[in-house]
Design a protein around this motif. Structure first.
Motif, mmCIF file in Angstrom:
data_model
loop_
_atom_site.group_PDB
_atom_site.id
_atom_site.type_symbol
_atom_site.label_atom_id
_atom_site.label_comp_id
_atom_site.label_asym_id
_atom_site.label_seq_id
_atom_site.Cartn_x
_atom_site.Cartn_y
_atom_site.Cartn_z
ATOM 1 N N GLU A 134 0.850 -1.286 0.070
ATOM 2 C CA GLU A 134 0.138 0.072 0.071
ATOM 3 C C GLU A 134 0.822 1.182 -0.007
ATOM 4 O OE1 GLU A 134 -2.654 0.524 3.486
ATOM 5 O OE2 GLU A 134 -3.377 2.373 2.828
ATOM 6 N N LYS A 135 0.705 2.273 -0.902
ATOM 7 C CA LYS A 135 1.025 3.677 -0.667
ATOM 8 C C LYS A 135 -0.152 4.263 0.036
ATOM 9 C CE LYS A 135 2.426 7.584 -3.617
ATOM 10 N NZ LYS A 135 3.537 8.071 -2.741
ATOM 11 N N GLN A 136 0.429 4.649 1.266
ATOM 12 C CA GLN A 136 -0.554 5.358 2.347
ATOM 13 C C GLN A 136 -1.398 6.651 1.745
ATOM 14 O OE1 GLN A 136 1.018 6.013 6.068
ATOM 15 N NE2 GLN A 136 -0.853 6.342 6.895
ATOM 16 N N ASN A 137 -0.842 7.360 1.200
ATOM 17 C CA ASN A 137 -1.451 8.708 0.781
ATOM 18 C C ASN A 137 -2.065 8.541 -0.699
ATOM 19 O OD1 ASN A 137 0.655 8.958 -0.674
ATOM 20 N ND2 ASN A 137 1.009 11.270 -0.056
ATOM 21 N N ALA A 138 -2.359 7.231 -1.348
ATOM 22 C CA ALA A 138 -2.699 7.251 -2.632
ATOM 23 C C ALA A 138 -3.249 5.962 -2.902
ATOM 24 C CB ALA A 138 -1.587 7.520 -3.757
ATOM 25 N N LYS A 139 -4.009 5.953 -3.895
ATOM 26 C CA LYS A 139 -4.606 4.715 -4.604
ATOM 27 C C LYS A 139 -3.650 4.220 -5.509
ATOM 28 C CE LYS A 139 -9.273 6.221 -3.845
ATOM 29 N NZ LYS A 139 -10.641 6.927 -4.430
ATOM 30 N N ILE A 140 -3.441 2.883 -5.753
ATOM 31 C CA ILE A 140 -2.710 2.239 -6.821
ATOM 32 C C ILE A 140 -3.698 1.877 -7.957
ATOM 33 C CG2 ILE A 140 -1.653 0.059 -7.586
ATOM 34 C CD1 ILE A 140 -0.643 -0.002 -4.865
ATOM 35 N N ILE A 141 -3.261 2.527 -9.109
ATOM 36 C CA ILE A 141 -4.222 2.396 -10.423
ATOM 37 C C ILE A 141 -3.474 1.450 -11.251
ATOM 38 C CG2 ILE A 141 -5.182 3.599 -12.107
ATOM 39 C CD1 ILE A 141 -6.240 4.367 -9.422
ATOM 40 N N PRO A 142 -3.854 0.163 -11.597
ATOM 41 C CA PRO A 142 -3.103 -0.553 -12.567
ATOM 42 C C PRO A 142 -3.168 -0.001 -13.944
ATOM 43 C CG PRO A 142 -4.385 -2.108 -11.128
ATOM 44 C CD PRO A 142 -4.762 -0.606 -10.729
ATOM 45 N N THR A 143 -2.024 -0.056 -14.650
ATOM 46 C CA THR A 143 -2.098 0.430 -16.072
ATOM 47 C C THR A 143 -2.217 -0.651 -17.080
ATOM 48 O OG1 THR A 143 0.094 0.916 -15.768
ATOM 49 C CG2 THR A 143 -1.533 2.910 -15.075
ATOM 50 N N GLN A 144 -1.590 -1.638 -16.719
ATOM 51 C CA GLN A 144 -1.513 -2.667 -17.707
ATOM 52 C C GLN A 144 -1.380 -4.181 -17.002
ATOM 53 O OE1 GLN A 144 0.194 -2.729 -21.967
ATOM 54 N NE2 GLN A 144 1.899 -3.560 -20.660
ATOM 55 N N ILE A 145 -2.072 -5.261 -17.442
ATOM 56 C CA ILE A 145 -1.964 -6.425 -16.924
ATOM 57 C C ILE A 145 -2.089 -7.276 -18.201
ATOM 58 C CG2 ILE A 145 -3.251 -8.381 -15.553
ATOM 59 C CD1 ILE A 145 -4.886 -5.829 -14.003
#
Lengths: 114, 216
Positions: A19-30
């Motif tokens: 987790e990045k505490q002050n942000a959401k993780i946004i997958p850009t490619q899978i």
């Protein structure tokens, strides 16, 4: 933007980003490469976190939310690009699970933050 | 004490900095209580400033809230000054998400309410859930529009951070959640009292009202 490729064995769960505490993780490619896989495989993108204490939940517990399920045929590939992923938000840890551990299945994920 | 800067309709002439700067003047109204004698009715010049950034982050379930206490008391996030000569001007903004914030000071006393009896914010009542609420688009993280003013020993300001419904089915274990990120810039201002300000200095000063003046 970070990117990581992992062999989906041993084990069923594979952490890609904490987790990045002050942000959401946004997958850009899978990308799921099951060309050398033993059978059809199911990959689940999981969001894993412990919520903060709230008014209704004084003692929060580890929570896992499935955000995306990908079924890949035996000897097949699946590529999901940014356009299809832009609304997929991971609040905590980004994890990919597989239904059966398979040394012939590879998952590559790139991600950014919001 | 609490100020909301709406989006400007037009900009004319030179721009002014959003936050207090060295050499600016501040005037505390006479409504500040005598329990805060270091500021009550006093006039100050800002001698120096220092901006300190901080982010507060909470993952919360939908249709639930957390009371974020900005003060230095136990359980607070320690954004109040400890020195009687210091004023904290706090700019608050939000990263996008399905949540909102309502302010109380002190705990249980709403900052924003209307005059009709019972028209007070309440996230548990559908008709008043959005009353007095600030949403992320009202004060974006990159363009903070909510300003809060804290001095030593001020009563605790509470930001009720509520995640709205609509996140998905509320069914254990896949209960819906939102990540609320509150971006904070603390503009630390060191104050020098001016006993006899001129009329021009009084006219240029930023007047800081006590929160009780916002509720009538």
């Amino acid at each position: 933007m970070p990117s990581l490729a992992q062999v989906m064995s041993p084990g069923l769960t594979h952490v890609f980003a904490v987790e990045k505490q002050n942000a959401k993780i946004i997958p850009t490619q899978i990308i799921v490469d099951n060309e050398a896989g033993g059978a059809q495989r199911v990959i689940t993108i999981q969001d894993v976190f412990i919520p903060a204490v709230s008014n209704g939940v004084p003692i929060p517990v580890l929570t896992t939310v499935p955000r995306l399920i990908i079924t890949v045929d035996n000897a097949g590939w699946a590529t999901i690009a940014a356009e299809a992923l832009k609304e997929l938000e991971i609040l905590g840890q980004l994890r990919a699970d597989i239904d059966v551990a398979d040394p012939g299945t590879f998952v590559t994920i790139s991600w950014g933050f919001k | 004490m609490i100020q909301y800067l709406p989006t400007p309709e037009a900009t004319v002439g030179a721009t002014l900095p959003k936050l207090l700067q060295k050499g600016f003047f501040v005037k505390f109204t006479d409504a500040w209580p005598d329990t805060l004698p270091h500021v009550m009715g006093k006039f100050f010049k800002v001698a120096r400033v220092n901006e300190v950034n901080q982010d507060l982050s909470y993952i919360l379930p939908s249709n639930d809230y957390r009371d974020v206490d900005f003060s230095n008391q136990t359980g607070g996030v320690n954004l109040y000054p400890e020195n009687t000569r210091t004023l904290y001007e706090v700019a608050l903004g939000f990263k996008p998400g399905n949540y909102q914030v309502q302010f109380y000071i002190p705990a249980g006393e709403f900052v924003n309410r209307l005059e009709q009896a019972g028209m007070t914010p309440d996230v548990t009542v559908v008709a008043r859930k959005y009353l007095g609420a600030f949403k992320p688009e009202d004060s974006p993280y990159e363009d903070k529009r909510i300003l809060l003013y804290f001095v030593k020993d001020l009563e605790p300001l509470i930001a009720r951070t509520f995640v709205d419904t609509g996140q998905g089915p509320v069914a254990v274990p896949n209960i819906a959640f939102e990540k609320c990120v509150l971006g904070v810039t603390v503009n630390k201002c060191y104050l020098e009292e001016m006993k006899t300000p001129t009329a021009e200095q009084l006219a240029r000063a930023k007047t800081l009202s006590y929160y009780s003046e916002l509720r009538w």
